[in-house]
Write a protein that holds these residues in place. Structure first.
Motif, PDB file in Angstrom:
ATOM      1  N   GLY A   1       0.802  -1.214   0.000  1.00 53.42           N
ATOM      2  CA  GLY A   1       0.000   0.000   0.000  1.00 53.42           C
ATOM      3  C   GLY A   1       0.834   1.264   0.000  1.00 53.42           C
ATOM      4  N   GLU A   2       0.243   2.339   0.529  1.00 55.45           N
ATOM      5  CA  GLU A   2       0.889   3.651   0.552  1.00 55.45           C
ATOM      6  C   GLU A   2       0.958   4.161   1.988  1.00 55.45           C
ATOM      7  OE1 GLU A   2      -0.117   8.221  -0.849  1.00 55.45           O
ATOM      8  OE2 GLU A   2      -1.094   6.562  -1.893  1.00 55.45           O
ATOM      9  N   ILE A   3       2.147   4.668   2.371  1.00 54.94           N
ATOM     10  CA  ILE A   3       2.324   5.265   3.700  1.00 54.94           C
ATOM     11  C   ILE A   3       1.514   6.566   3.740  1.00 54.94           C
ATOM     12  CG2 ILE A   3       3.962   6.288   5.354  1.00 54.94           C
ATOM     13  CD1 ILE A   3       4.533   3.348   5.035  1.00 54.94           C
ATOM     14  N   VAL A   4       0.561   6.656   4.692  1.00 58.25           N
ATOM     15  CA  VAL A   4      -0.237   7.877   4.803  1.00 58.25           C
ATOM     16  C   VAL A   4       0.137   8.699   6.035  1.00 58.25           C
ATOM     17  CG1 VAL A   4      -2.203   7.048   3.472  1.00 58.25           C
ATOM     18  CG2 VAL A   4      -2.142   6.656   5.929  1.00 58.25           C
ATOM     19  N   GLU A   5       0.865   8.080   6.980  1.00 57.73           N
ATOM     20  CA  GLU A   5       1.243   8.810   8.187  1.00 57.73           C
ATOM     21  C   GLU A   5       2.455   8.147   8.841  1.00 57.73           C
ATOM     22  OE1 GLU A   5       0.689  12.089  10.524  1.00 57.73           O
ATOM     23  OE2 GLU A   5      -0.871  11.497   9.112  1.00 57.73           O
ATOM     24  N   VAL A   6       3.438   8.966   9.238  1.00 57.79           N
ATOM     25  CA  VAL A   6       4.561   8.515  10.064  1.00 57.79           C
ATOM     26  C   VAL A   6       4.228   8.974  11.477  1.00 57.79           C
ATOM     27  CG1 VAL A   6       7.043   8.633  10.465  1.00 57.79           C
ATOM     28  CG2 VAL A   6       6.162   8.782   8.127  1.00 57.79           C
ATOM     29  N   LEU A   7       4.075   8.026  12.406  1.00 58.57           N
ATOM     30  CA  LEU A   7       3.559   8.329  13.735  1.00 58.57           C
ATOM     31  C   LEU A   7       4.631   8.576  14.788  1.00 58.57           C
ATOM     32  CD1 LEU A   7       0.769   5.610  13.756  1.00 58.57           C
ATOM     33  CD2 LEU A   7       0.525   8.027  13.224  1.00 58.57           C
ATOM     34  N   VAL A   8       5.902   8.339  14.442  1.00 62.08           N
ATOM     35  CA  VAL A   8       6.981   8.409  15.426  1.00 62.08           C
ATOM     36  C   VAL A   8       8.101   9.299  14.896  1.00 62.08           C
ATOM     37  CG1 VAL A   8       8.577   7.022  16.814  1.00 62.08           C
ATOM     38  CG2 VAL A   8       6.402   6.048  16.127  1.00 62.08           C
ATOM     39  N   GLU A   9       8.730  10.048  15.787  1.00 59.36           N
ATOM     40  CA  GLU A   9       9.860  10.900  15.437  1.00 59.36           C
ATOM     41  C   GLU A   9      11.149  10.077  15.418  1.00 59.36           C
ATOM     42  OE1 GLU A   9       9.737  14.181  14.605  1.00 59.36           O
ATOM     43  OE2 GLU A   9       7.554  14.005  14.753  1.00 59.36           O
ATOM     44  N   ASN A  10      12.079  10.457  14.573  1.00 61.05           N
ATOM     45  CA  ASN A  10      13.372   9.782  14.503  1.00 61.05           C
ATOM     46  C   ASN A  10      14.089   9.874  15.854  1.00 61.05           C
ATOM     47  OD1 ASN A  10      15.264   8.343  12.844  1.00 61.05           O
ATOM     48  ND2 ASN A  10      16.567  10.143  12.919  1.00 61.05           N
ATOM     49  N   GLY A  11      14.609   8.759  16.338  1.00 61.88           N
ATOM     50  CA  GLY A  11      15.338   8.729  17.604  1.00 61.88           C
ATOM     51  C   GLY A  11      14.451   8.555  18.822  1.00 61.88           C
ATOM     52  N   GLN A  12      13.154   8.440  18.624  1.00 58.65           N
ATOM     53  CA  GLN A  12      12.210   8.311  19.738  1.00 58.65           C
ATOM     54  C   GLN A  12      12.190   6.874  20.252  1.00 58.65           C
ATOM     55  OE1 GLN A  12       8.278   9.823  18.903  1.00 58.65           O
ATOM     56  NE2 GLN A  12       7.346   8.591  20.506  1.00 58.65           N
ATOM     57  N   LEU A  13      12.043   6.726  21.569  1.00 59.76           N
ATOM     58  CA  LEU A  13      11.865   5.406  22.155  1.00 59.76           C
ATOM     59  C   LEU A  13      10.470   4.920  21.836  1.00 59.76           C
ATOM     60  CD1 LEU A  13      13.489   5.944  25.653  1.00 59.76           C
ATOM     61  CD2 LEU A  13      14.456   4.746  23.709  1.00 59.76           C
ATOM     62  N   VAL A  14      10.349   3.632  21.475  1.00 61.22           N
ATOM     63  CA  VAL A  14       9.047   3.055  21.153  1.00 61.22           C
ATOM     64  C   VAL A  14       8.786   1.830  22.019  1.00 61.22           C
ATOM     65  CG1 VAL A  14       8.946   3.946  18.795  1.00 61.22           C
ATOM     66  CG2 VAL A  14      10.018   1.727  19.220  1.00 61.22           C
ATOM     67  N   GLU A  15       7.525   1.548  22.236  1.00 60.45           N
ATOM     68  CA  GLU A  15       7.060   0.414  23.021  1.00 60.45           C
ATOM     69  C   GLU A  15       6.751  -0.767  22.114  1.00 60.45           C
ATOM     70  OE1 GLU A  15       6.410  -0.044  26.298  1.00 60.45           O
ATOM     71  OE2 GLU A  15       7.113   1.941  26.854  1.00 60.45           O
ATOM     72  N   TYR A  16       6.676  -1.923  22.698  1.00 62.20           N
ATOM     73  CA  TYR A  16       6.191  -3.103  21.992  1.00 62.20           C
ATOM     74  C   TYR A  16       4.740  -2.853  21.591  1.00 62.20           C
ATOM     75  CZ  TYR A  16       4.224  -7.744  21.361  1.00 62.20           C
ATOM     76  OH  TYR A  16       3.576  -8.842  20.858  1.00 62.20           O
ATOM     77  N   GLY A  17       4.408  -3.060  20.319  1.00 63.35           N
ATOM     78  CA  GLY A  17       3.041  -2.890  19.836  1.00 63.35           C
ATOM     79  C   GLY A  17       2.651  -1.463  19.515  1.00 63.35           C
ATOM     80  N   GLN A  18       3.555  -0.496  19.706  1.00 65.05           N
ATOM     81  CA  GLN A  18       3.242   0.903  19.416  1.00 65.05           C
ATOM     82  C   GLN A  18       3.167   1.115  17.908  1.00 65.05           C
ATOM     83  OE1 GLN A  18       5.862   3.764  21.248  1.00 65.05           O
ATOM     84  NE2 GLN A  18       5.165   5.429  19.940  1.00 65.05           N
ATOM     85  N   PRO A  19       2.101   1.770  17.409  1.00 62.70           N
ATOM     86  CA  PRO A  19       2.012   2.054  15.975  1.00 62.70           C
ATOM     87  C   PRO A  19       3.132   2.990  15.526  1.00 62.70           C
ATOM     88  CG  PRO A  19      -0.126   2.327  17.042  1.00 62.70           C
ATOM     89  CD  PRO A  19       0.896   2.161  18.132  1.00 62.70           C
ATOM     90  N   LEU A  20       3.767   2.642  14.394  1.00 65.09           N
ATOM     91  CA  LEU A  20       4.857   3.439  13.834  1.00 65.09           C
ATOM     92  C   LEU A  20       4.426   4.170  12.567  1.00 65.09           C
ATOM     93  CD1 LEU A  20       7.681   0.748  14.144  1.00 65.09           C
ATOM     94  CD2 LEU A  20       7.095   2.532  15.785  1.00 65.09           C
ATOM     95  N   PHE A  21       3.638   3.481  11.725  1.00 65.45           N
ATOM     96  CA  PHE A  21       3.185   4.021  10.444  1.00 65.45           C
ATOM     97  C   PHE A  21       1.732   3.613  10.221  1.00 65.45           C
ATOM     98  CE2 PHE A  21       7.705   3.128   9.955  1.00 65.45           C
ATOM     99  CZ  PHE A  21       8.212   4.261   9.363  1.00 65.45           C
ATOM    100  N   LEU A  22       1.023   4.432   9.420  1.00 67.14           N
ATOM    101  CA  LEU A  22      -0.275   4.042   8.919  1.00 67.14           C
ATOM    102  C   LEU A  22      -0.137   3.850   7.422  1.00 67.14           C
ATOM    103  CD1 LEU A  22      -2.817   6.379  10.758  1.00 67.14           C
ATOM    104  CD2 LEU A  22      -2.400   3.950  11.152  1.00 67.14           C
ATOM    105  N   VAL A  23      -0.652   2.736   6.921  1.00 69.80           N
ATOM    106  CA  VAL A  23      -0.545   2.397   5.507  1.00 69.80           C
ATOM    107  C   VAL A  23      -1.952   2.215   4.948  1.00 69.80           C
ATOM    108  CG1 VAL A  23       0.352   0.747   3.821  1.00 69.80           C
ATOM    109  CG2 VAL A  23       1.657   1.221   5.893  1.00 69.80           C
ATOM    110  N   LYS A  24      -2.248   2.886   3.839  1.00 69.45           N
ATOM    111  CA  LYS A  24      -3.516   2.637   3.135  1.00 69.45           C
ATOM    112  C   LYS A  24      -3.282   1.397   2.293  1.00 69.45           C
ATOM    113  CE  LYS A  24      -7.024   4.677   0.253  1.00 69.45           C
ATOM    114  NZ  LYS A  24      -7.490   5.866  -0.418  1.00 69.45           N
ATOM    115  N   ALA A  25      -3.860   0.297   2.740  1.00 69.57           N
ATOM    116  CA  ALA A  25      -3.644  -0.997   2.092  1.00 69.57           C
ATOM    117  C   ALA A  25      -4.345  -1.041   0.727  1.00 69.57           C
ATOM    118  CB  ALA A  25      -4.145  -2.117   2.987  1.00 69.57           C
TER     119      ALA A  25
END
Length: 171
Positions: free
Chosen positions: A146-170
């Motif tokens: 699909g197509e990336i419609v949103e980047v949800l995280v900033e570069n260098g940011q700490l992320v959790e298990y299961g945290q959304p990183l990107f939204l993709v229009k499938a």
């Protein structure tokens, strides 16, 4: 022989990523106890004191709190609010989530272009980012076409298990 720090960190990470709520290990006079709190997932690590320090009370345990997850304030500042609006508009969106706790990187090196940007086309095997965990660089694939419609995280940011990183229009 006492547990090494990298072994302890790996143990905390494994428990954090599992459904285990409480874990205890005793080995060569060292006791480790990890418990997940329901609200903030804090791990409590206990290690018996060195005998030279307090030889009269070996049962006494020093407690050290470590939080393997980022501070809740960081999560509140992440740009996740706009994505919720997009998600309501189109039910065909797929979330690419972090498979582990770590540091999010959009590019393979600081001077390289990001793997993907908003509007990039991806397929199941497209590498979209890196999540660094314990000095290991883990490439994360889109797992959807699909197509990336949103980047949800900033570069260098700490992320959790299961945290959304990107939204993709499938597709």
């Amino acid at each position: 022989m006492p547990m090494k720090m990298h072994e302890l960190r790996e143990l905390i990470r494994l428990v954090n990523e599992s459904k285990i709520e409480e874990f205890e290990l005793e080995n060569d006079g060292t006791k480790v106890s990890i418990k997940k709190a329901l609200s903030d997932r804090r791990a409590v690590v206990a290690d018996s004191p060195v005998p030279e320090v307090q030889p009269a009370e070996p049962e006494q345990v020093n407690r050290v709190e470590s939080n393997p997850s980022p501070a809740p304030a960081m999560e509140a500042t992440s740009p996740q609010q706009p994505s919720a609006v997009i998600e309501e508009e189109d039910t065909n969106l797929h979330k690419i989530v972090s498979p582990m706790v770590g540091t999010f990187y959009r590019a393979p090196s600081p001077d390289s272009d990001p793997y993907v940007d908003k509007g990039s086309r991806v397929d199941e095997k497209t590498v979209v980012c890196i999540v660094e965990a314990m000095k290991l660089m883990n490439e994360i694939e889109a797992e959807v076409r699909g197509e990336i419609v949103e980047v949800l995280v900033e570069n260098g940011q700490l992320v959790e298990y299961g945290q959304p990183l990107f939204l993709v229009k499938a597709d």
